[in-house]
Design a protein around this motif. Structure first.
Motif, mmCIF file in Angstrom:
data_model
loop_
_atom_site.group_PDB
_atom_site.id
_atom_site.type_symbol
_atom_site.label_atom_id
_atom_site.label_comp_id
_atom_site.label_asym_id
_atom_site.label_seq_id
_atom_site.Cartn_x
_atom_site.Cartn_y
_atom_site.Cartn_z
ATOM 1 N N VAL A 5 -58.457 -136.715 79.474
ATOM 2 C CA VAL A 5 -57.002 -136.695 79.235
ATOM 3 C C VAL A 5 -56.351 -135.868 80.326
ATOM 4 O O VAL A 5 -56.848 -134.780 80.675
ATOM 5 N N LYS A 6 -55.218 -136.350 80.836
ATOM 6 C CA LYS A 6 -54.483 -135.648 81.890
ATOM 7 C C LYS A 6 -53.350 -134.841 81.265
ATOM 8 O O LYS A 6 -52.571 -135.359 80.455
ATOM 9 N N VAL A 7 -53.249 -133.576 81.653
ATOM 10 C CA VAL A 7 -52.223 -132.667 81.133
ATOM 11 C C VAL A 7 -51.434 -132.098 82.306
ATOM 12 O O VAL A 7 -52.018 -131.668 83.303
ATOM 13 N N ILE A 8 -50.084 -132.127 82.180
ATOM 14 C CA ILE A 8 -49.200 -131.547 83.197
ATOM 15 C C ILE A 8 -48.364 -130.464 82.517
ATOM 16 O O ILE A 8 -47.582 -130.753 81.599
ATOM 17 N N LEU A 9 -48.515 -129.241 82.952
ATOM 18 C CA LEU A 9 -47.769 -128.103 82.404
ATOM 19 C C LEU A 9 -46.561 -127.832 83.285
ATOM 20 O O LEU A 9 -46.693 -127.536 84.472
ATOM 21 N N LYS A 10 -45.364 -127.944 82.699
ATOM 22 C CA LYS A 10 -44.111 -127.688 83.409
ATOM 23 C C LYS A 10 -43.349 -126.586 82.706
ATOM 24 O O LYS A 10 -43.575 -126.288 81.529
ATOM 25 N N ASP A 11 -42.363 -125.999 83.441
ATOM 26 C CA ASP A 11 -41.531 -124.955 82.833
ATOM 27 C C ASP A 11 -40.614 -125.522 81.768
ATOM 28 O O ASP A 11 -40.405 -124.908 80.717
ATOM 29 N N GLY A 12 -40.082 -126.672 82.000
ATOM 30 C CA GLY A 12 -39.156 -127.251 81.026
ATOM 31 C C GLY A 12 -39.842 -128.010 79.910
ATOM 32 O O GLY A 12 -39.561 -127.811 78.733
ATOM 33 N N LYS A 13 -40.802 -128.875 80.271
ATOM 34 C CA LYS A 13 -41.456 -129.734 79.287
ATOM 35 C C LYS A 13 -42.855 -130.075 79.776
ATOM 36 O O LYS A 13 -43.034 -130.543 80.887
ATOM 37 N N SER A 14 -43.846 -129.877 78.897
ATOM 38 C CA SER A 14 -45.234 -130.204 79.227
ATOM 39 C C SER A 14 -45.545 -131.612 78.737
ATOM 40 O O SER A 14 -44.981 -132.087 77.749
ATOM 41 N N SER A 55 -46.432 -132.861 70.242
ATOM 42 C CA SER A 55 -46.398 -131.709 71.144
ATOM 43 C C SER A 55 -46.084 -130.446 70.335
ATOM 44 O O SER A 55 -45.177 -130.448 69.491
ATOM 45 N N PRO A 56 -46.819 -129.341 70.524
ATOM 46 C CA PRO A 56 -47.945 -129.162 71.436
ATOM 47 C C PRO A 56 -49.257 -129.679 70.851
ATOM 48 O O PRO A 56 -49.511 -129.502 69.667
ATOM 49 N N CYS A 57 -50.092 -130.324 71.693
ATOM 50 C CA CYS A 57 -51.376 -130.853 71.244
ATOM 51 C C CYS A 57 -52.497 -129.905 71.666
ATOM 52 O O CYS A 57 -52.280 -128.946 72.414
ATOM 53 N N ILE A 58 -53.692 -130.222 71.217
ATOM 54 C CA ILE A 58 -54.850 -129.355 71.484
ATOM 55 C C ILE A 58 -55.217 -129.363 72.963
ATOM 56 O O ILE A 58 -55.715 -128.361 73.501
ATOM 57 N N HIS A 59 -54.933 -130.457 73.674
ATOM 58 C CA HIS A 59 -55.259 -130.536 75.101
ATOM 59 C C HIS A 59 -54.336 -129.653 75.937
ATOM 60 O O HIS A 59 -54.765 -129.033 76.912
ATOM 61 N N MET A 60 -53.041 -129.594 75.546
ATOM 62 C CA MET A 60 -52.100 -128.698 76.233
ATOM 63 C C MET A 60 -52.504 -127.246 76.065
ATOM 64 O O MET A 60 -52.438 -126.446 77.008
ATOM 65 N N VAL A 61 -52.947 -126.881 74.841
ATOM 66 C CA VAL A 61 -53.364 -125.496 74.581
ATOM 67 C C VAL A 61 -54.601 -125.147 75.396
ATOM 68 O O VAL A 61 -54.726 -124.041 75.949
#
Length: 352
Positions: A185-194, A202-208
């Protein structure tokens, strides 16, 4: 129930009386000895949104216990969300009021003015703790104070996210790759919206998991609308002090600060709670008896067992009296008398 309905109609007109599902479950356990399947059917009937599903669950209860179904039919307007007159959304028990009551357990017996003052100080302490937590969690260029429910959900996600394998594709841009079963799974972390390609909530386990791999805090994943209302409450600072003069101006007089007569009343336990206490006492008694038996067995093993063979019973024969023997040793008195007599005889012979 009738007394509560009458009082509720006079004091709170237009507000129907609702029953706590947790206390009602305890009553079902004590009155009808309901098992887990019956309680599950009752809970699903209480939370049912249509009358069709409500009737289906009640029919399953009726097939197993008719008395319980009749008892629930008589008071269905108080516990069933379908039959309830008002709006009963997500309010199924009195846990909120009971938790607040336990929070002010020591202060609730104080007079009203002192009670409000103690509650004011308690709230300020809680807000100060959250303010210090907010100063550490900084995201999107401002301080963030999330609510308790999303924070709890985030803690659960972090416990499971530590087990996932994360690869940093481009750490500066915030691009990570999280391995899952059957692919990645591809995750992109941004300041405004991940963003995440799993298309989950959102937020999902992959983002964490990606946040744990990077320098970003997982608190920043919580959306802004869940933090702004809490931030406004905390930024206000101190609450105004409560005094008796303010209460008199509003037409509310302070209470008479006098101790009531008689014994102070405590909380009245329900039938289910009484049964639980009785069962606990029985279990303690059983444990004590078992421990005493074990101790007795240990003591018996320590003592040496003197096992004698059972002797055969013989007929008791009377003892014969032994006759005095003729030849007995002479006593010292008799010997002296014999010596004297022999000495006298020898003297008489010499004289002759």
């Amino acid at each position: 129930m009738k007394g509560l309905d009458n009082v509720n109609a006079t004091t709170f007109p237009g507000n129907p009386h609702g029953c706590c599902l947790l206390h009602l479950e305890r009553n079902l356990l004590s009155k009808f000895n309901a098992n887990r399947s019956l309680l599950d059917a009752f809970r699903s009937a209480a939370l049912a949104r249509s009358e069709r599903t409500y009737e289906q669950h009640l029919q399953t209860i009726k097939a197993k216990n008719k008395k319980m179904e009749k008892y629930l039919r008589d008071c269905e307007e108080t516990w069933a969300s379908v039959k309830f007159a008002g709006l009963r959304e997500r309010i199924s028990s009195t846990n909120i009021s009971e938790s607040f009551n336990s929070w002010i357990l020591d202060e609730r017996r104080l007079p009203i003015v002192r009670l409000l003052d103690q509650m004011r100080s308690r709230f300020m302490e809680v807000w100060d703790r959250r303010r210090t937590a907010a100063s550490k969690a900084v995201g999107h260029g401002k301080k963030r104070v999330p609510c308790q429910r999303p924070l709890k959900h985030l803690r659960d996600l972090t416990n499971h996210a530590r087990k996932l394998k994360v690869v940093a594709a481009h750490k500066k841009k915030g691009i990570f790759e999280v391995s899952i079963e059957g692919g990645t799974v591809k995750v992109i972390l941004k300041d405004g919206k991940s963003e995440c390609t799993c298309s989950g909530a959102s937020p999902c386990i992959h983002m964490v998991a990606a946040c744990l791999c990077s320098d970003c805090s997982p608190v920043n994943l919580i959306p802004d609308h869940q933090c702004e209302a809490q931030q406004q409450l905390i930024d206000d600072g101190c609450l105004p002090y409560v005094c008796c003069e303010d209460l008199e101006d509003n037409g509310m007089k302070p209470p008479i600060q006098r101790r009531q007569r008689g014994r102070p009343r405590g909380r009245i336990a329900s039938k289910g709670e009484k049964q639980k206490k009785q069962e606990e006492k029985k279990k303690k008694k059983k444990k004590k008896k078992e421990e005493e038996k074990k101790k007795q067995k240990k003591n018996e093993k320590k003592k040496p067992s003197k096992s004698k063979k059972p002797s055969k019973l013989k007929k008791a024969t009377p003892k014969r009296k032994s006759k005095p023997s003729k030849s007995k040793k002479a006593t010292p008195k008799k010997e002296k008398s014999k010596k004297r007599s022999s000495e006298k005889k020898t003297l008489k012979k010499r004289k002759l």
